[in-house]
Design a protein around this motif. Sequence first.
Motif, mmCIF file in Angstrom:
data_model
loop_
_atom_site.group_PDB
_atom_site.id
_atom_site.type_symbol
_atom_site.label_atom_id
_atom_site.label_comp_id
_atom_site.label_asym_id
_atom_site.label_seq_id
_atom_site.Cartn_x
_atom_site.Cartn_y
_atom_site.Cartn_z
ATOM 1 N N GLU A 184 0.856 -1.181 0.000
ATOM 2 C CA GLU A 184 0.000 0.000 0.000
ATOM 3 C C GLU A 184 0.895 1.235 0.000
ATOM 4 O O GLU A 184 1.774 1.369 0.849
ATOM 5 N N GLN A 185 0.683 2.112 -0.971
ATOM 6 C CA GLN A 185 1.545 3.290 -1.106
ATOM 7 C C GLN A 185 0.689 4.544 -1.247
ATOM 8 O O GLN A 185 -0.152 4.633 -2.135
ATOM 9 N N ASN A 186 0.928 5.507 -0.368
ATOM 10 C CA ASN A 186 0.182 6.760 -0.388
ATOM 11 C C ASN A 186 1.148 7.932 -0.273
ATOM 12 O O ASN A 186 1.995 7.966 0.627
ATOM 13 N N ALA A 187 1.019 8.886 -1.193
ATOM 14 C CA ALA A 187 1.866 10.077 -1.182
ATOM 15 C C ALA A 187 1.022 11.296 -1.525
ATOM 16 O O ALA A 187 0.262 11.276 -2.491
ATOM 17 N N ASP A 188 1.158 12.347 -0.732
ATOM 18 C CA ASP A 188 0.460 13.592 -1.026
ATOM 19 C C ASP A 188 0.973 14.179 -2.336
ATOM 20 O O ASP A 188 2.182 14.384 -2.481
ATOM 21 N N ALA A 226 3.060 -0.848 4.214
ATOM 22 C CA ALA A 226 2.417 0.434 3.924
ATOM 23 C C ALA A 226 3.484 1.520 3.865
ATOM 24 O O ALA A 226 4.273 1.675 4.800
ATOM 25 N N SER A 239 4.167 5.609 3.212
ATOM 26 C CA SER A 239 3.452 6.882 3.266
ATOM 27 C C SER A 239 4.416 8.048 3.116
ATOM 28 O O SER A 239 5.547 8.010 3.629
ATOM 29 N N ARG A 295 4.007 12.247 3.498
ATOM 30 C CA ARG A 295 3.102 13.330 3.857
ATOM 31 C C ARG A 295 3.900 14.593 4.162
ATOM 32 O O ARG A 295 5.076 14.538 4.523
ATOM 33 N N SER A 329 7.238 7.269 5.920
ATOM 34 C CA SER A 329 7.116 6.142 6.846
ATOM 35 C C SER A 329 6.924 4.841 6.091
ATOM 36 O O SER A 329 6.319 4.812 5.012
ATOM 37 N N THR A 380 7.296 0.330 12.391
ATOM 38 C CA THR A 380 7.105 1.504 11.544
ATOM 39 C C THR A 380 8.372 2.351 11.650
ATOM 40 O O THR A 380 8.748 2.755 12.752
ATOM 41 N N GLU A 421 10.059 5.840 10.668
ATOM 42 C CA GLU A 421 9.637 7.191 10.291
ATOM 43 C C GLU A 421 10.851 8.088 10.063
ATOM 44 O O GLU A 421 11.790 8.087 10.852
#
Length: 243
Positions: A123-127, A162, A164, A166, A175, A226, A228
């Motif tokens: 799962e990959q999420n980037a603003d 995951a 992330s 942000r 992270s 995790t 960070e």
Amino acid sequence: MGPDIVIYLLTMSSCVAFAHFRKSQERERRAIELEAHLAQAQLQLLRMQINPHFLFNTLNAISTLVHTSPHTADEMITDLSELFRFSLESSNDQEIPLSRELELLRRYLAIEQRRFGQRLEIEQNADPEILDALVPPLILQPIVENAIRHGIETQAGLGRIAISARRNGNQVKLSVSDNGKKPFDASIKEDKRQGIGLANTRARLQQLYGKEQSFSIVNGDLGGWTVEIKIPFSTTPVTKSIL
């Protein structure tokens, strides 16, 4: 003592003082330049240590598939060559846009996805607003590799990772979380999981950003670790490229 002699002595004293001041400035300038060159050399050395690390692990994974799944091994070799090409294009830079770093990571994950198949879920999420922010190249890859090797590879069930990116005020927060079964224990000083990849990541961040960065490991929401990272948000390089 005549006024001419006084003026002469004052003039000579001023000249001597100014000469010493210039020499002091020159020594300080050279010291700063030397320190900068040393920092650049140390950063390049850390990069050189990281690259063979994931190369060895990737080639080892390919070798195990050559006989059992030749087609998958061939696809992994293609992915690896693309990863190298992409990485070499950034080899002289100490910082690259986050969008490029995520593309590097995507190519690495393509290799691992072929290796683990349905056992690995990413799962990959980037603003979108921070995709132009500058980050050290290959800063995420060794952390993700660590999560796969120690958090995913050692369990039989589904492995989840995951990633992330942000913006947090004037900082970029990166992270990587996994669902490994072994929680983080800060009291263990020589945890095998904190190997060369994480050590080099810490050192590179310290060299580039000093006190303006942070690197931490906590127990994550997925059940495992995790990791960070926080670095200053910037679209202007903090250092010059190594030529």
